[in-house]
Design a protein around this motif. Structure first.
Motif, mmCIF file in Angstrom:
data_model
loop_
_atom_site.group_PDB
_atom_site.id
_atom_site.type_symbol
_atom_site.label_atom_id
_atom_site.label_comp_id
_atom_site.label_asym_id
_atom_site.label_seq_id
_atom_site.Cartn_x
_atom_site.Cartn_y
_atom_site.Cartn_z
ATOM 1 N N ASP A 87 0.871 -1.165 0.000
ATOM 2 C CA ASP A 87 0.000 0.000 0.000
ATOM 3 C C ASP A 87 0.915 1.223 0.000
ATOM 4 O OD1 ASP A 87 0.978 0.270 2.620
ATOM 5 O OD2 ASP A 87 -0.882 -0.372 3.550
ATOM 6 N N ALA A 88 0.357 2.400 0.139
ATOM 7 C CA ALA A 88 1.161 3.622 0.052
ATOM 8 C C ALA A 88 2.285 3.642 1.094
ATOM 9 C CB ALA A 88 0.269 4.850 0.206
ATOM 10 N N ALA A 89 1.985 3.242 2.315
ATOM 11 C CA ALA A 89 2.999 3.294 3.377
ATOM 12 C C ALA A 89 4.102 2.264 3.162
ATOM 13 C CB ALA A 89 2.339 3.084 4.740
ATOM 14 N N SER A 90 3.722 1.027 2.848
ATOM 15 C CA SER A 90 4.737 -0.025 2.713
ATOM 16 C C SER A 90 5.561 0.145 1.430
ATOM 17 C CB SER A 90 4.096 -1.406 2.759
ATOM 18 O OG SER A 90 3.148 -1.564 1.721
ATOM 19 N N LEU A 91 4.963 0.623 0.357
ATOM 20 C CA LEU A 91 5.697 0.818 -0.890
ATOM 21 C C LEU A 91 6.803 1.857 -0.715
ATOM 22 C CD1 LEU A 91 5.792 0.082 -3.969
ATOM 23 C CD2 LEU A 91 4.415 2.133 -4.328
ATOM 24 N N ALA A 92 6.500 2.930 -0.024
ATOM 25 C CA ALA A 92 7.484 4.002 0.169
ATOM 26 C C ALA A 92 8.660 3.565 1.049
ATOM 27 C CB ALA A 92 6.801 5.220 0.781
ATOM 28 N N LYS A 93 8.468 2.541 1.868
ATOM 29 C CA LYS A 93 9.536 2.084 2.773
ATOM 30 C C LYS A 93 10.511 1.107 2.119
ATOM 31 C CE LYS A 93 6.732 2.654 6.908
ATOM 32 N NZ LYS A 93 5.959 1.970 7.940
ATOM 33 N N ILE A 94 10.210 0.639 0.927
ATOM 34 C CA ILE A 94 11.068 -0.351 0.270
ATOM 35 C C ILE A 94 12.385 0.291 -0.132
ATOM 36 C CG2 ILE A 94 11.306 -1.811 -1.779
ATOM 37 C CD1 ILE A 94 8.231 -2.153 -1.669
ATOM 38 N N LYS A 95 13.472 -0.372 0.211
ATOM 39 C CA LYS A 95 14.800 0.094 -0.208
ATOM 40 C C LYS A 95 15.187 -0.703 -1.447
ATOM 41 C CE LYS A 95 19.341 1.224 1.046
ATOM 42 N NZ LYS A 95 20.198 1.973 1.047
ATOM 43 N N MET A 96 15.258 -0.009 -2.559
ATOM 44 C CA MET A 96 15.586 -0.649 -3.828
ATOM 45 C C MET A 96 17.075 -0.985 -3.869
ATOM 46 S SD MET A 96 12.744 -0.933 -5.433
ATOM 47 C CE MET A 96 13.052 -1.120 -7.186
ATOM 48 N N PRO A 97 17.444 -2.057 -4.583
ATOM 49 C CA PRO A 97 18.839 -2.513 -4.604
ATOM 50 C C PRO A 97 19.853 -1.466 -5.066
ATOM 51 C CG PRO A 97 17.410 -4.170 -5.582
ATOM 52 C CD PRO A 97 16.566 -2.959 -5.328
ATOM 53 N N ASN A 98 19.472 -0.568 -5.958
ATOM 54 C CA ASN A 98 20.430 0.423 -6.462
ATOM 55 C C ASN A 98 20.125 1.833 -5.964
ATOM 56 O OD1 ASN A 98 22.768 1.067 -7.899
ATOM 57 N ND2 ASN A 98 21.582 1.761 -9.649
ATOM 58 N N ARG A 99 19.427 1.948 -4.851
ATOM 59 C CA ARG A 99 19.089 3.281 -4.346
ATOM 60 C C ARG A 99 20.330 4.128 -4.112
ATOM 61 N NH1 ARG A 99 15.180 4.722 0.648
ATOM 62 N NH2 ARG A 99 13.646 4.022 -0.846
ATOM 63 N N ASP A 100 21.384 3.520 -3.633
ATOM 64 C CA ASP A 100 22.595 4.285 -3.335
ATOM 65 C C ASP A 100 23.557 4.356 -4.516
ATOM 66 O OD1 ASP A 100 21.643 4.728 -0.748
ATOM 67 O OD2 ASP A 100 22.506 2.844 -0.033
ATOM 68 N N GLY A 101 23.114 3.905 -5.681
ATOM 69 C CA GLY A 101 23.972 3.908 -6.858
ATOM 70 C C GLY A 101 23.905 5.188 -7.671
ATOM 71 N N PHE A 102 23.237 6.179 -7.142
ATOM 72 C CA PHE A 102 23.101 7.451 -7.843
ATOM 73 C C PHE A 102 23.831 8.532 -7.061
ATOM 74 C CE2 PHE A 102 19.755 4.763 -9.263
ATOM 75 C CZ PHE A 102 19.623 5.057 -10.614
ATOM 76 N N ILE A 103 24.411 9.472 -7.772
ATOM 77 C CA ILE A 103 25.175 10.550 -7.153
ATOM 78 C C ILE A 103 24.268 11.771 -7.075
ATOM 79 C CG2 ILE A 103 27.179 12.059 -7.410
ATOM 80 C CD1 ILE A 103 28.412 9.735 -9.104
ATOM 81 N N PRO A 104 24.089 12.320 -5.876
ATOM 82 C CA PRO A 104 23.242 13.512 -5.761
ATOM 83 C C PRO A 104 23.882 14.701 -6.483
ATOM 84 C CG PRO A 104 23.901 12.683 -3.594
ATOM 85 C CD PRO A 104 24.603 11.865 -4.616
ATOM 86 N N ASP A 105 23.056 15.561 -7.003
ATOM 87 C CA ASP A 105 23.551 16.759 -7.665
ATOM 88 C C ASP A 105 24.167 17.675 -6.607
ATOM 89 O OD1 ASP A 105 23.754 19.343 -8.904
ATOM 90 O OD2 ASP A 105 22.415 18.595 -10.458
ATOM 91 N N PRO A 106 25.435 18.060 -6.780
ATOM 92 C CA PRO A 106 26.112 18.856 -5.759
ATOM 93 C C PRO A 106 25.778 20.344 -5.811
ATOM 94 C CG PRO A 106 27.608 18.435 -7.553
ATOM 95 C CD PRO A 106 26.328 17.691 -7.860
ATOM 96 N N ARG A 107 24.880 20.741 -6.701
ATOM 97 C CA ARG A 107 24.590 22.169 -6.856
ATOM 98 C C ARG A 107 23.346 22.542 -6.053
ATOM 99 N NH1 ARG A 107 23.922 22.180 -13.121
ATOM 100 N NH2 ARG A 107 22.672 20.436 -12.455
ATOM 101 N N PRO A 108 23.498 22.865 -4.777
ATOM 102 C CA PRO A 108 22.319 23.180 -3.967
ATOM 103 C C PRO A 108 21.602 24.437 -4.446
ATOM 104 C CG PRO A 108 24.319 23.695 -2.772
ATOM 105 C CD PRO A 108 24.748 22.985 -4.031
ATOM 106 N N ASP A 109 22.305 25.286 -5.174
ATOM 107 C CA ASP A 109 21.659 26.479 -5.694
ATOM 108 C C ASP A 109 20.727 26.173 -6.859
ATOM 109 O OD1 ASP A 109 24.078 25.793 -7.048
ATOM 110 O OD2 ASP A 109 23.920 27.652 -8.178
ATOM 111 N N LYS A 110 20.874 25.005 -7.481
ATOM 112 C CA LYS A 110 20.051 24.629 -8.623
ATOM 113 C C LYS A 110 18.913 23.683 -8.234
ATOM 114 C CE LYS A 110 22.602 26.769 -11.609
ATOM 115 N NZ LYS A 110 22.183 28.013 -12.150
ATOM 116 N N PHE A 111 19.200 22.746 -7.338
ATOM 117 C CA PHE A 111 18.209 21.744 -6.958
ATOM 118 C C PHE A 111 18.194 21.620 -5.455
ATOM 119 C CE2 PHE A 111 19.953 20.605 -11.095
ATOM 120 C CZ PHE A 111 18.798 20.574 -11.849
ATOM 121 N N ARG A 112 17.090 21.996 -4.849
ATOM 122 C CA ARG A 112 16.969 21.889 -3.404
ATOM 123 C C ARG A 112 15.999 20.768 -3.076
ATOM 124 N NH1 ARG A 112 18.365 27.222 -3.672
ATOM 125 N NH2 ARG A 112 19.778 27.897 -2.049
#
Length: 188
Positions: A160-185
């Motif tokens: 359901d909405a609550a349980s789906l949002a709690k799932i940790k996908m296998p590649n969740r940490d495989g993405f690099i956050p955008d380091p430009r806080p002035d562009k994407f907050r």
């Protein structure tokens, strides 16, 4: 007349033309489109990774399997291996391989960072010939089945909405956050 002057003249003419057109079509500004009804807006979902925006409903892996066999198998294959449609599971670790001769396998299991993205994609785009025709319960069930087949959630899970949002996908940490806080907050 110079090229710059010609371009400025064209831009001024285009702006004037749009202004006249917009004045003649005050409701939409451009003479097309319409204001969506409340019913149309209720069909629209745009869930965020933390689950905000997910609609009510729930679905089980077993219900998702039955629905998959009836609606999805022809394109995505018996074992979610793809065919006419995309491969849905497998490929873990293939995005970071160091062998340039091996292509990454982009699947729900290997590429998608959030389970809410799976729900969103199925809700908006599937089935191919009738996108948006699935109920929220059916989308939760299909999401549950695909995630269970990818060994991300147990075979007896109900989403359901609550349980789906709690799932940790296998590649969740495989993405690099955008380091430009002035562009994407990030939303707080």
């Amino acid at each position: 007349m110079s090229t710059k002057a010609k371009l400025l003249s064209i831009a001024a003419l285009a702006t004037a033309s749009l202004s006249v057109y917009a004045a003649d079509h005050p409701k939409t500004g451009y003479g097309f489109g319409s204001t969506p009804s409340a019913e149309e807006l209720n069909q629209f979902t745009s869930p965020l990774p933390d689950g905000r925006g997910l609609p009510p409903g729930k679905g089980t892996v077993s219900a998702g399997k039955t629905l998959y066999e009836n609606q999805c198998l022809a394109c995505h294959g018996q074992k979610l291996e793809g065919g006419m449609g995309d491969k849905l599971i497998g490929g873990r670790g293939s995005l970071v391989n160091n062998d340039p001769t091996k292509k990454p396998v982009k699947t729900v299991e290997s590429y998608w960072p959030y389970a809410t993205t799976l729900f969103d994609y199925i809700k908006r785009a599937m089935p191919l010939l009738q996108p948006g025709s699935l109920s929220n319960d059916e989308v939760y069930a299909l999401s549950a089945y695909i995630l269970a087949e990818g060994k991300i959630i147990p075979q007896d899970a109900t989403l359901d909405a609550a349980s789906l949002a709690k799932i940790k996908m296998p590649n969740r940490d495989g993405f690099i956050p955008d380091p430009r806080p002035d562009k994407f907050r990030a939303a707080k």
